[in-house]
Design an enzyme around this catalytic site. Sequence first.
Site: not given
Ligand code: GLY
Length: 584
Positions: A111, A388, A406, A408, A430, A459-460, A480-481
């Site tokens: 990350r 992503t 990603t 982002n 984020d 992050s998701s 998709g976030g």
């Molecule tokens: N940038 C999207 C995530 O990491 O959730």
Amino acid sequence: MIPSGRVLVSIRRLCVLLLLSATILSLSCSAKRRAEDIDFPTEPPGLVVSSHPAASRAGLQVLRQGGNAVDAAVATGLALGVVDPFNSGIGGGGFVLVRLSDGTVFAIDGREKAPAAASRGMFVKDGSYDPALSREGPLAVGVPGILAAYEKALELAGSRSLGELVEPAVSLAENGFPLDRYGLSRYERAIEALRRDAPSARIYFRSDGSPLREGDFLEQPDLAETYRRIGKEGSDYFYRGEFARRLAAFMEAKGGLITLADMRNYRAVVREPVVGSYRDYTVFGMPPPSSGGVHVIQILNLLEVSRILEGRSGWDSHSVLWTSRFMSRAFEDRALYLGDSDFIPVPVDRLTSKAYAEEIVTGMMKRKAAPAVVSDSDGAARPEGGHTTSFIVLDRARNVVAVNQTVNLNYGAKITLSGTGVILNNEMDDFSAQPGTPNAFGLVGSEANAIEAGKRPLSSMSPTIVVKDARPVMALGGAGGPAIITAVLQVMVNALDLGMDLPQAMSHPRFHHQYLPDMLIVEQDTSLVRELEEAGKGLQMVTRDHIGVVNAIAWSEREKAYVGVSDPRARESSAWLRLREEGP
Ligand code: GLY
């Protein structure tokens, strides 16, 4: 002025490429909307499922040449940075979840990190949060991490060098590839921003300055050279060498924060995966700084404890409404507790425990709470398929790798680092730039995800591996976030609980609730929407075209084969890839 372009429209080259890639196109780029069952001409060397056929081809080629799943994953990920630069690339970050056939699991955290000079108020102007600063331009960029994660994965379990694995990506960047409709749709959403950034304009426009069109060949010679140098010098070139120096000089000139020391100090971290159980399955996910593993497991626990899916063969209004409330509750916990566990204590064990799920379900049942509150507000979050990417690799030895990577938002910070061809991320968005104020995904956070020097933004991304009787039965991830979490969850539940085969599980209409904004989002024109309306609970729903984009591999008991499926929501194509063998 638009400098000389890199785009060539070459019918001859297109024909050659189509010819060369005929096999793989037939495997992973069916132009049909519906999933299609395509047999391999010969037994495949393994499965690679990504959102772009050229990237899947890069991974399959590595498997064919005897590389393992980790090697193939690195080649696939690098290739995605060339062909889908709007989603991911070495200017961004990601997570690599590996399960080796001996049962060892690595959760590798690549990350992005906030630079050392970052501070909690950096996006606050005159007392209020200015989203423009965290979404576009140099301040939006976090220290990139995915390349370090690839290198760590190879060090732990690879069998090929980075130099070998970078080759397919070099060739794609140098020789070009035709822009398809999906790539074009993403490009069209960023055209003006890309035109404003001179290094991006050099790459992403025709030589006469006009925008790219479908079928145009996109060549990226600077990116090819960057990859080549990485192949020769390893990540030193990127984190300590010329790339790092260029990035630091750019940041200094443009008011950004990343320094040479930030680059030099970046490390991918091998973390303990989050582990849960769901019925007879063991579920491995990514721990913080991702919220993905925690909340996929938390919602599974809520489903298991509440038994709302027991005896059902499909979704109905009752199960959708309860599940959406579980989703909402998980996202409420996300907002309160989740952040980078190197900086704040995150109660992962409690959030993923069955006891906690019991407590929540008991409370909800007692209150007989109203169904999820919904609204048709224009301010609704848009958990679309964009942003992503994820991909999955399974080799013949049953080593399996699930990657989420990603930059982002679409084309990240909309900056290409001059002379490198690398798009820089805007992952700083984020963070909770001002606790309680939503980010680009409508997500709110608290102190736990406030900006701090060296911290990773929450992050998701949810790379997930499901194991039964010591064998992988499913591996998946999404884009998709926040919808990554709920889309991954639904594909799992569709396949594991509701008896759908993987293509059905993938294409089945999805729904999403993320606590705030407090509304139920449903994929449009579906029978689910009608059923929820008919449930007569005075509900209003927000509909969206797409909720998440998932890629998955799963064991099919019926076919006695592993089946890989890419989500038709990305490229309107859904491929079945099968790997037949003795199954669990
Ligand atoms: N940038 C999207 C995530 O990491 O959730």
